[in-house]
Write an enzyme that holds these catalytic residues in place. Structure first.
Site, PDB file in Angstrom:
ATOM      1  N   GLU A 144       1.495  -0.672  -5.103  1.00  0.00           N
ATOM      2  CA  GLU A 144       0.474   0.333  -5.374  1.00  0.00           C
ATOM      3  C   GLU A 144       1.217   1.657  -5.402  1.00  0.00           C
ATOM      4  OE1 GLU A 144      -3.424   2.572  -3.530  1.00  0.00           O
ATOM      5  OE2 GLU A 144      -1.635   2.168  -2.363  1.00  0.00           O
ATOM      6  N   ASP A 200       0.834  -1.193   0.000  1.00  0.00           N
ATOM      7  CA  ASP A 200       0.000   0.000   0.000  1.00  0.00           C
ATOM      8  C   ASP A 200       0.878   1.255   0.000  1.00  0.00           C
ATOM      9  OD1 ASP A 200      -2.738   1.158   0.390  1.00  0.00           O
ATOM     10  OD2 ASP A 200      -1.830   1.920   2.237  1.00  0.00           O
TER      11      ASP A 200
END
Length: 498
Positions: free
Chosen positions: A249, A192
């Site tokens: 990401e 993330d």
């Protein structure tokens, strides 16, 4: 043989919204486990789980207090191990989230004697924050520390303080967390905010308001030194058997800078957000595809996820969404699907204000709808009101009553979106070879891969195309052949030919 991940189809599960087994209206690991046969039948190669760790759930589980344990809302570590074992028994890979940019403000570190070493604290300027950085969720990226006169950085919600990756203890901790899940047998980690860990020295001003968090040049994203972290993590991943992978990401200002995250000694993949955000125009979509193929030898493709509006709504119609899906699945590389897109689920735009939970909604005081609309629970059967998602009618987000015909049970029909996905994923396993563009009418994209041709109409009108072979699959019913032998491709449609 190429590595498994270079052509895999990975199915993203937002755990809270997939399936509930204990009747509390919230999805859990037992629910995921119970639906693994469905995913195997669908034809995917692996599953990516959003965070299920201990969390106060201020940001849907991305505000973590313990990265090595399961939140009781979702089950236990034993439930996770059973889920992993069942997935592997079915031939499905399992990927988990790693959230290294920030923790919850209830994490033990944030109240420890080492808090100022492990998080980013700075004195303010006058009565204001240390610089002009903006939160991704709106407003300033700084909050006043209640225990001192300083401010702490949070690029997301105030309950998610950013970690200081200059501190060796932070680097050691997350390397240990990575090993913890690899030791349990996971096949990879999705990272993330992979572009956000390292901030520019001195924390300089961005210099302007309205900062572009989706690829703008900013002093808190995509700093060169972040790649040291991923070179270290790649060594850890490579030390385990079975081709374990890391997926970034990451947002970057250019395709070349995004490709840095997937250099041979760094991560295996990075999400292709430019493709997701591309306008529905032939020249725009082709430009993104060409750019992706130029900069990344093992590209990824994605149309929806838990942070963006579902592509049925974003593209304007189910017809376009189905056509875009077949276009995406014909491209060389790896594809990521988001739960429910195989049902053609739209974004839920009319959630009651009292039901919304996304911090974007809270921080904007209702001006921004947030991401709850793409996180509404999956409809499994035609039984209202929870449609088989839960035994409880009070699901954590309400399911629209008009989703009855969109449920898995209702779509076991020959012409449904679910059936199209299953057929496409079955055919996709036989696709090989590089992409070669073909001549096509204006507004139409056509390319071949070995014996397969993909043709997509990105206009708002019918277009006649000459069939390059026998029809394998189409996103909609095609009109009968013209006297000339051409076939009418409706607006938004994609056809696969052999």
């Amino acid at each position: 043989m190429n590595p498994w991940w270079q052509s895999a189809v990975i199915y993203q599960i937002y755990v809270r919204s997939f399936a509930d087994t204990n009747g509390d209206g919230v999805g859990d690991l037992g629910g995921v486990r119970s639906r693994l046969p469905y995913l195997r039948e669908l034809g995917v190669d692996g599953v990516w789980l959003t965070p299920f760790y201990r969390s106060p759930m201020r940001d849907g589980g991305y505000d973590i207090t313990d990265h090595r344990d399961v939140d009781p809302m979702f089950g236990t570590l034993a439930d996770f191990d059973a889920l992993l074992a069942d997935a592997h028994a079915l031939g499905l890979r399992l990927i988990v989230d790693l959230v290294p940019n920030h923790t919850s403000d209830t994490h033990p570190w944030f109240s420890s004697p080492h808090r100022r070493e492990r998080y980013i604290f700075r004195p303010g300027r006058g009565d204001g924050p240390p610089n002009d950085w903006e939160s991704v969720f709106g407003g300033p990226a700084w909050s006043k520390d209640p225990h001192s006169d300083d401010w702490y950085l949070h690029l997301f919600d105030a309950s998610q303080p950013d970690l200081d990756w200059d501190d060796p203890a932070v680097r050691q901790e997350y390397a240990a967390v990575l090993r913890f899940w690899l030791d349990r047998g996971v096949d990879g980690v999705r990272i993330d905010v992979a572009h956000g860990l390292v901030k520019a020295p001195g924390l300089p001003d961005a210099g302007h308001a309205g900062q572009d968090h989706r690829g703008g040049i900013l002093p808190y994203f995509d700093q060169d030194d972040v790649h040291e972290v991923y070179r270290d993590w790649r060594k850890i991943l490579d030390s385990y058997p079975g081709e374990r992978i890391g997926i970034a990401e990451a947002w970057a200002p250019t395709a070349d800078r995004l490709a840095n995250y997937t250099r041979p000694d760094e991560l295996h993949q990075a999400f292709n957000f430019p493709f997701l955000l591309s306008p529905w125009r032939a020249e725009a979509v082709r430009a993104v595809i060409d750019q992706t193929m130029r900069t990344n030898p093992a590209p990824t493709w994605v149309l929806s996820n838990h942070d963006v509006q579902r592509h049925v709504t974003r593209l304007g119609s189910l017809d376009r969404a189905r056509g875009a899906t077949l276009l995406m699945l014909a491209l060389p590389g790896s594809a990521y699907l988001y739960q429910g897109e195989e049902l053609g689920l739209p974004e839920v735009l009319d959630l009651p204000d009292g039901a919304r939970q996304d911090p974007t909604w809270r921080r904007s005081q209702g001006r921004e709808p947030g991401r709850d609309g793409c996180r509404v629970p999956m409809p499994w059967t035609g039984e209202a009101p929870a449609f088989g998602f839960s035994a409880s009618a009070a699901t954590w987000l309400p399911i629209p009553p008009d989703w009855r015909p969109l449920s898995v049970q209702a779509q076991r029909t020959p012409d449904s979106t679910l059936t199209m996905y299953r057929r496409a994923l079955h055919i996709r396993r036989r696709m090989t070879g590089p992409l070669h563009w073909q001549d096509a009418p204006d507004g139409v994209l056509a390319f071949t891969r070995a014996a397969l041709t993909c043709t997509t109409n990105l206009t708002d009108r019918d277009v006649d195309v000459v069939p390059p072979g026998a029809l394998l699959l189409a996103s909609t019913v095609l009109a009968a052949a013209r006297p000339t032998g051409a076939v009418c491709l409706p607006p938004g449609a994609t056809a696969w030919w052999h």
